[in-house]
Design an enzyme around this catalytic site. Structure first.
Site, short mmCIF file in Angstrom:
data_model
loop_
_atom_site.label_atom_id
_atom_site.label_comp_id
_atom_site.label_asym_id
_atom_site.label_seq_id
_atom_site.Cartn_x
_atom_site.Cartn_y
_atom_site.Cartn_z
CD GLU A 40 -20.14 13.91 21.68
OE1 GLU A 40 -20.71 13.69 20.68
OE2 GLU A 40 -19.92 15.20 22.28
N GLY A 68 1.04 18.12 14.50
CA GLY A 68 1.08 16.82 15.41
C GLY A 68 0.51 17.24 16.58
N GLY A 119 -13.34 15.52 11.74
CA GLY A 119 -13.24 14.37 12.46
C GLY A 119 -12.01 13.95 12.87
CG ASP A 142 -14.45 13.72 16.94
OD1 ASP A 142 -14.14 14.43 17.98
OD2 ASP A 142 -15.09 14.02 16.08
P1 ADP Z 1 -9.44 19.13 15.44
O1 ADP Z 1 -9.97 18.43 14.45
O2 ADP Z 1 -9.99 19.01 16.85
O3 ADP Z 1 -9.46 20.64 15.25
P2 ADP Z 1 -6.61 18.98 14.47
O4 ADP Z 1 -6.93 19.84 13.22
O5 ADP Z 1 -5.51 19.67 15.25
O6 ADP Z 1 -7.94 19.00 15.59
O7 ADP Z 1 -6.40 17.82 14.23
C1 ADP Z 1 -6.43 16.52 15.18
C2 ADP Z 1 -4.88 15.74 14.91
O8 ADP Z 1 -4.96 15.36 13.35
C3 ADP Z 1 -3.83 16.64 14.88
O9 ADP Z 1 -3.08 16.55 16.07
C4 ADP Z 1 -2.73 15.70 14.03
O10 ADP Z 1 -2.36 14.63 14.85
C5 ADP Z 1 -3.58 15.21 13.04
N1 ADP Z 1 -3.71 16.42 11.98
C6 ADP Z 1 -4.64 17.32 11.58
N2 ADP Z 1 -4.27 17.89 10.42
C7 ADP Z 1 -3.23 17.26 10.20
C8 ADP Z 1 -2.39 17.17 8.74
N3 ADP Z 1 -2.48 18.49 7.89
N4 ADP Z 1 -1.27 16.57 8.46
C9 ADP Z 1 -1.22 15.41 9.32
N5 ADP Z 1 -1.73 15.38 10.41
C10 ADP Z 1 -2.89 16.08 10.81
#
Ligand code: ADP
Length: 316
Positions: A36, A230, A255, A258
């Site tokens: 947060e 994405g 992160g 967030d």
């Molecule tokens: P969380 O960290 O909550 O598990 P994600 O891993 O899906 O969520 O990542 C959150 C966002 O960060 C994704 O929706 C995307 O926009 C971006 N992102 C994460 N991993 C990648 C990557 N390998 N390449 C480009 N963008 C990424």
């Protein structure tokens, strides 16, 4: 009063400086971490105001976190320093191959003692958005009650609730987590599920079906995070797939979610379309992967614009 208010635990993080099992690590870097508070700093760096409600130990780590959040420009008027419980700590192992593990020492931390009476209804009611995550309700029964109270206040005064389920199976059992999180999701207006946790929460695999099911539960906007693919962002009228930005090298995978949420809420605060807000969110998520640390990775507005336009700033 801040436009966006959030609530949750921030911990001191000790990151091993060389790879290998934690028991052999001899040197650590001191950083801070909390979903947060990362979100709140993300909002502020993009030019909006954010406030953070929490409890910290009245100790060295608590003072560090408080000073850092204040220095970042987040309103910390609602943070209490507790002399009877410590600031939570976690250690971050680094491995070159295989998965790095985090080791948490947060049981009975000051933040786990948050209680409904800590919340000033006026503070939430003067915001536009209240952002919560599924980490806080897992910390203790009083933290769950605090999250529920914050949601009830927001509902009563028409503040929009944004919620990231952040299912952490290290903190609680699936059987307990799922019904509690689904209940909180029902009260949320904007939901930020990750694809993997969504599959666990709903028992559904298809992104389109997941989004549909969550919209039926109550939220009016669902932004489903799809990692390197994405996001799928939807409301009752439209569903847009927003492709990710390409990332050359992932330095730190933590992160991103967030930062993504901070980007989307910024877009909504500015009245942008789902697609435009989704693009900002994806850019924030991508940028978060390129820097060690969570807050350290968050861009200022000019850096975000340069990244999104494909024109990295030229420094002479
Ligand atoms: P969380 O960290 O909550 O598990 P994600 O891993 O899906 O969520 O990542 C959150 C966002 O960060 C994704 O929706 C995307 O926009 C971006 N992102 C994460 N991993 C990648 C990557 N390998 N390449 C480009 N963008 C990424």
């Amino acid at each position: 009063m801040p436009e966006v208010v959030t609530l949750g635990e921030t911990l001191a993080v000790l990151v091993a400086t060389s790879p290998g099992p934690l028991r052999y690590s001899t040197h650590f870097e001191l950083r801070t971490g909390g979903a947060e508070s990362t979100f709140a700093v993300g909002i502020v760096r993009l030019g909006h105001s954010a406030g953070w409600i929490s409890r910290l130990g009245d100790d060295e780590f608590g003072k560090l976190i408080l000073a850092m959040m204040r220095g970042e420009g987040v309103d910390v008027s609602q943070v209490k320093l507790d002399s009877e419980a410590p600031t939570g700590v976690f250690f971050k192992e680094r491995r070159e191959a295989g998965e790095s593990r985090n080791y948490y020492y947060r049981q009975n931390s000051a933040a786990s003692k948050m209680k409904p009476e800590d919340i000033d209804p006026q503070y939430i009611c003067s915001a536009k958005y209240l952002h919560l995550t599924g980490i806080t309700p897992a910390l203790s029964p009083s933290c769950l009650a605090t999250v529920e109270r914050a949601m009830d206040i927001a509902k009563e005064c028409g503040v929009l609730i944004s919620f990231d389920p952040n299912l952490r199976l290290k903190l609680w059992k699936k059987e307990r987590a799922i019904p509690v999180l689904l209940n909180l999701i029902r009260k949320a207006d904007i939901l930020f599920p990750g694809i993997e946790e969504a599959q666990i929460l709903l028992g559904e695999n298809e992104p389109e079906k997941i989004v549909e099911r969550f919209l039926e539960l109550g939220p009016s906007i669902v932004a489903l995070k799809l990692g390197s693919k994405g996001a799928l962002v939807a409301n009752a009228h439209q569903e847009v797939y927003v492709p990710a930005f390409s990332v050359e090298r992932i330095v730190d995978p933590f992160g991103a979610g967030d930062a993504f949420a901070a980007g989307l809420i910024t877009g909504l605060l500015e009245g942008l379309s789902l697609e435009e807000a989704g693009r900002i969110a994806n850019a924030m998520g991508a940028l978060a992967l390129g820097v060690t640390g969570n807050i350290e990775a968050l861009p200022y507005r000019d850096e975000l614009i340069a990244f999104m336009s494909g024109n990295p700033t030229i420094i002479s």
